[in-house]
Each structure stands twice: as C-alpha cells, then as structure tokens.
Scaffold this motif. Structure first.
Motif, PDB file in Angstrom:
ATOM      1  N   PRO A 305      11.917  17.448  28.222  1.00 17.48           N
ATOM      2  CA  PRO A 305      12.205  17.270  29.651  1.00 17.48           C
ATOM      3  C   PRO A 305      11.557  18.303  30.547  1.00 17.48           C
ATOM      4  CG  PRO A 305      14.212  17.054  28.341  1.00 17.48           C
ATOM      5  CD  PRO A 305      13.138  17.582  27.426  1.00 17.48           C
ATOM      6  N   PHE A 308       8.914  17.351  33.042  1.00 12.59           N
ATOM      7  CA  PHE A 308       9.228  16.625  34.268  1.00 12.59           C
ATOM      8  C   PHE A 308      10.140  17.432  35.192  1.00 12.59           C
ATOM      9  CE2 PHE A 308       8.856  13.839  30.571  1.00 12.59           C
ATOM     10  CZ  PHE A 308       7.751  13.095  30.925  1.00 12.59           C
ATOM     11  N   SER A 328      12.520   9.250  25.414  1.00 13.58           N
ATOM     12  CA  SER A 328      11.579   8.969  26.501  1.00 13.58           C
ATOM     13  C   SER A 328      12.024   7.772  27.329  1.00 13.58           C
ATOM     14  CB  SER A 328      10.184   8.729  25.937  1.00 13.58           C
ATOM     15  OG  SER A 328      10.198   7.658  24.994  1.00 13.58           O
ATOM     16  N   ILE A 331      14.000   9.037  30.391  1.00 13.53           N
ATOM     17  CA  ILE A 331      13.132   9.536  31.464  1.00 13.53           C
ATOM     18  C   ILE A 331      12.432   8.378  32.167  1.00 13.53           C
ATOM     19  CG2 ILE A 331      11.184  11.036  31.998  1.00 13.53           C
ATOM     20  CD1 ILE A 331      13.579  12.596  31.146  1.00 13.53           C
ATOM     21  N   ASN A 335      12.695   7.298  36.101  1.00  7.94           N
ATOM     22  CA  ASN A 335      11.506   7.086  36.919  1.00  7.94           C
ATOM     23  C   ASN A 335      11.553   5.728  37.607  1.00  7.94           C
ATOM     24  OD1 ASN A 335       8.841   7.541  37.921  1.00  7.94           O
ATOM     25  ND2 ASN A 335       8.033   6.291  36.243  1.00  7.94           N
ATOM     26  N   MET A 379      18.320  16.210  36.887  1.00 12.45           N
ATOM     27  CA  MET A 379      16.921  15.798  36.667  1.00 12.45           C
ATOM     28  C   MET A 379      16.324  15.198  37.933  1.00 12.45           C
ATOM     29  SD  MET A 379      16.273  16.397  33.398  1.00 12.45           S
ATOM     30  CE  MET A 379      14.918  15.305  32.986  1.00 12.45           C
ATOM     31  N   ILE A 382      12.470  14.415  39.183  1.00 19.11           N
ATOM     32  CA  ILE A 382      11.719  13.169  38.972  1.00 19.11           C
ATOM     33  C   ILE A 382      11.656  12.373  40.268  1.00 19.11           C
ATOM     34  CG2 ILE A 382      11.784  10.956  37.748  1.00 19.11           C
ATOM     35  CD1 ILE A 382      12.958  12.435  35.365  1.00 19.11           C
TER      36      ILE A 382
END
Length: 541
Positions: A305, A308, A328, A331, A335, A379, A382
């Motif tokens: 991670p 990103f 993945s 993530i 996105n 996160m 992103i």
C-alpha cells in the motif's frame, strides 16, 4: 262475513309520501324500461361521486394533519440542535479564552556575586603570552582575545509544503487576511488566527507578532519533478493494467471484478437521487464490496500500500490491517470508487452543486471506516491523487487560460484531443469545488471515527488560491473558490469561528478586488457575499 278477521288496511295507506313515491316507482309499469334504468344508473353515479369526494376530503385532511405533525417534530429537532450548538459554541468560546490567556513569567534574576575580601598584597599580573591571550567571559563562555560576536537572527524557516510531498509548484505570496472594517470583537479574535493559518505572522518567544522580517530576495525556484499525488495517479494506472492481466489469467476474478466495479458505480450514481435511507443503503453496499475484496474471497495478487500513499507507513499496534501487503483487488476497488465519486461531482455537482454533499458523506463514511484503513490511517490519498489531476488549483497550481500549457496546469479538460468549451470547463470546476468542500468540511465531533480529511485542508486550499499574485488570478480560481464557499459557509464558520469570517472577507472581497479583469467569474464572488449578507446578516466589509 261473521267470525272472519277484519280486513287488513292497505299498506300504502300508512306509508310516508317519500315511501309511497319509491314504492310507486318500483311498482310502476315502466320500471323495466331503458329510461328507468338510466335514471337509476345516473343516481348511483352521483352517489358514488359524492362518496369519493368525501373520502378525498377526509384523506387530504389526514395528510395535512400528518404534515403538521412532521413539521412540529422537525421544529423540535432543530430547536434541540440549535440549543446543542449554542452550548458547544459557548464552551468553545470559554476554551479559546483560556487558550488566549497568557501569563507573563518574569525572568530569573542572576545570583549576586559573593563579596570577596581584599587581598593582603597586590600581586603582579602576569603578562599573557601570545599563545594564550587573556580570557574574556561573555555569557559564561570564554573567548581568547576575541570580541563577543552577536549572531544575526536567522530568517524564519519556510513553511512546510502542504501534504509533505514536495514544494508548492508556484511561489506563494503572503496574504493579508485582516478585517479592516469589522467590529472590534471580530477583528481582535480573528486576525491572529487567520494570520497564523495563512503564514502571515512570525513567532517570537512563543508570542505572535506581525513585525515584518527583512528577507533577501529568494532565488528562482528550481525545476521540480512530479509531486507525490501525480506519482500515485500513475501507479494506479499501472495497477489497473495489472488487474486486467490478472483477470485474463483468472476467469473467476474477471467475472467478480466486473460485477463489483459496476455495482460500485451504480451505488455512487444513486447517491444524489435518493433520500437519507437510500444513501445509507448505497453506503452499506459499497462497504460490503470493499470488505469482500479485503478479505480476498476472490484471489488476487498482493501489493504494497505504500505505493499509493503520500508518505510511507511503519507497522503500528492495534489496527486490523497491519500486514506489509494487502489484496490488489481492494486497492483497485478504492480506485474505482474514487473515480466514480469524482465523476459524480463533475456530472451532477456542476449544474447542481448542492448534490455534492451526499457524495461527500459517502466518501467520509468509506475512508473513515477503520476496517478500510491501513496501519492506523486512511487510504484517502487514492482519492486525492485523482482529485489533484482534475482540479490542480486546489493544490496551488495556476496558469494562463489563454495558453496550452496554462490550461493544462489548471485542469482544463480535453475531449477527443480538443479543449472543452469554457462553460463545460466552469461547470466541471464548480462541481469539483463543491465536492472538495463536501469532503473536507465534514464534522466528526460526535463520531468515534477519525476524520480522514480534516477542515485544515480546506483552509490550506483556500489559502493557496487567495495567495495568488494579482496578475495571475484566473477565472478558474474564482469559479472553484465560489463553489467551495457557497452552501458551505455555515460549516466553515462552525469549524473556525471568527477566523472563518476573516478568511471569507479575504476570499469574497479582497481577492476579487485584486483581479486585473472584472469578469463574470470574478463578480460571482461578490454575489456570494451579497447572498451571505442577506441570508445571515453577516457583513464582512
């Protein structure tokens, strides 16, 4: 006849006139005629209409009573909210007053020198050799044969760039965010706050002063490489290619990944069309999909991670997601979610900026969920990486709207290799400005979760825009600034109090006054100020 019962009277003899009329009608010779049937049908229709109208009247009265009860209930809730906010405002004022109170601590006096007894006989002073000159005491330090030097005060260090990933792309100018024509109370309390936040004051011995420190002219900034958010955006593109390759090799992943992508887009698209219940349902569906991807029910490769994120993170104790790598697919879906929300800001928030708020609520709900954090932090980088590409002016980028390079720097979009029209561009910027406010002005005061994007980022973005030199002010900046402020003044003032009033004065009065061309985009900021004054009575200047 004798012994027989008396004759029964005729029934019609004792009947009422109306009864005799009905009976006569029934016993009439034409009771089975077509005309008679039509009369009866017409009478039945009129009776049906009367009953239906009476039912509708009763139903409307019921609806009015329900609406009245709902309004009374909402009024009670609003009164409770206002009482709670007034109590919170009073508590914060008391806290601010305590923080602003300074107690002057006197310096410690030096210890008196002890009285020495006079020597019995004077002793000759030895001549100092060249290799050891006479010692001189200055502030407790021994200097051999040298005069004490006073070191010049060093210039204050440059403020750390916002976000911690490289310098600001353009040189920042100081902003004078002081209420010149405001009430004394507002001016006294808001001037230090806004000056500190915009970097207009210096700190001396812990006290804020407005003295200007002479600085040598700064050298021209060196050519900078791409900032960290741009690198993250590039890494996300590489991740998308990797997911396509994984999908080719894994048919189960391909099918499920496509379904999840379409479901997230559909849920985000329905956020602005439904009520609170519908939006909560969409949020729960998005969270369920992300949780499924994180639990890796559909096998996908693991990624780091840190690729990103703007800053690398070390393992911490406590969080659930603390492994060096995560699926993945998770993530990738974050996105997809980020891209869908930004598209919603552009498509729906441009013509109707008020629709950006429920999308902001959904973003805050997803990125504040501890289940979707990594090593104790959100996160949301992103999402910011994509936001930075489509609306760079929020990060301090500026350029001429009349040149190719300038348009590219401020996020003017291209379709089929050609620049979109000015109106399309301004609609995009309006939606993105409102969306940024919807994300960064969320109130987490009553929530146990951590705000993934606190209001200080809203303040920093506003500062980067209003710090623009007069000659470089663009219509794009004015459109974004207007969208950031309109419909969000109350949240901004709630977050920063009287300091927000000073910032609004700078953004709505002083900033457009410095614009070299008084275009409609520039004048729209004054319109926002007029609307704010009419709706709330707040006079900024």
């Amino acid at each position: 006849m004798a012994g027989s019962s008396p004759a029964r009277p005729n029934g019609n003899q004792w009947a009422s006139p109306s009864s005799r009329s009905v009976i006569s009608d029934i016993l009439a010779g034409d009771r089975n005629s077509e005309a008679r049937h039509r009369l009866l049908i017409e009478a039945a229709r009129r009776e049906h209409e009367r009953v239906r109208e009476e039912a509708e009247r009763v139903y409307q009265e019921h609806l009015l009573r329900q609406e009245q009860e709902r309004l009374v209930e909402e009024r009670k809730k609003e009164e409770e909210r206002i009482r709670a906010e007034e109590q919170l405002a009073a508590d914060r004022r008391k806290l601010n007053a305590l923080k602003a109170k300074k107690v002057e601590i006197p310096p410690v006096l030096p210890n008196p020198e002890p009285v020495k007894a006079p020597p019995a006989a004077p002793k000759p002073v030895p001549t100092a050799t060249p290799s050891q000159p006479p010692a001189t005491q200055v502030n407790g330090n021994t200097l051999f044969g040298k005069k004490p030097e006073i070191q010049p005060a060093s210039a204050p260090a440059a403020p750390k760039p916002f976000g911690g990933f490289g310098q600001t792309p353009t040189s920042a100018q100081p902003v004078t965010a002081v209420l010149k024509q405001s009430t004394p109370a507002v001016a006294a309390s808001s001037q230090p706050a806004i000056s500190n936040l915009l970097g207009n004051n210096t700190q001396v011995n812990g006290l804020t002063t407005s003295a200007t420190v002479a600085k040598p002219p700064a050298p021209a900034p060196a050519q900078q490489g791409p900032d960290r958010l741009t690198v993250i955006h590039k890494n996300l593109k590489e991740l998308r290619k990797s997911m396509l390759e994984q999908a080719i090799a894994n048919p189960a992943l391909k099918a499920r990944m496509g379904d999840m992508r379409r479901e997230i887009r559909k849920c985000v698209g329905q956020l602005t069309g439904g009520g609170v219940g519908v939006n909560r349902q969409q949020n729960n569906m998005i969270a369920a999909l992300l949780r499924e991807a994180l639990e890796n029910r559909v096998q996908s490769q693991l990624v780091d991670p840190n690729t990103f994120l703007t800053e690398p993170r070390a393992p911490v104790q406590g969080p659930t997601n603390n492994d060096p790598q995560i699926p993945s697919l998770f993530i990738y879906l974050l996105n997809v979610f980020a891209k869908a929300t930004i598209s919603q800001f552009i498509n729906e928030g441009g013509p109707r900026p008020e629709t950006a708020d429920p999308v902001g609520v959904c973003i805050a709900a997803v990125f504040s969920d501890p289940a979707f954090a990594w090593r104790g932090a959100s996160m949301i980088d992103i999402l910011l990486a994509k936001f930075r590409v489509v609306c760079p002016v929020l990060w301090g980028y500026r350029g001429s709207e009349k040149t190719e390079q300038g348009r590219a720097r401020i996020g003017w979009w291209k379709e089929n290799g050609r620049w979109v029209t000015e109106q399309v561009h301004f609609d995009r910027m309006t939606g993105l400005g409102a969306g940024f406010a919807a994300i960064s002005l969320r109130n987490f005061g009553s929530s146990k979760k951590q705000n993934p994007y606190p209001p200080r980022h809203y303040w920093a973005a506003m500062a980067k825009i209003v710090n623009t030199p007069s000659a470089e002010i663009s219509n794009t900046q004015c459109v974004v600034l207007k969208a950031m402020i309109q419909n969000y003044e109350e949240k901004f003032i709630h977050a920063y109090g009287t300091a927000a009033l000073a910032a609004l004065r700078t953004a709505l009065i002083e900033f457009p006054a410095r614009a070299p061309v008084k275009s409609s985009a520039v004048n729209s900021l004054q319109v926002v100020h007029d609307l704010l004054r009419k709706s709330t009575g707040v006079v900024l200047g």
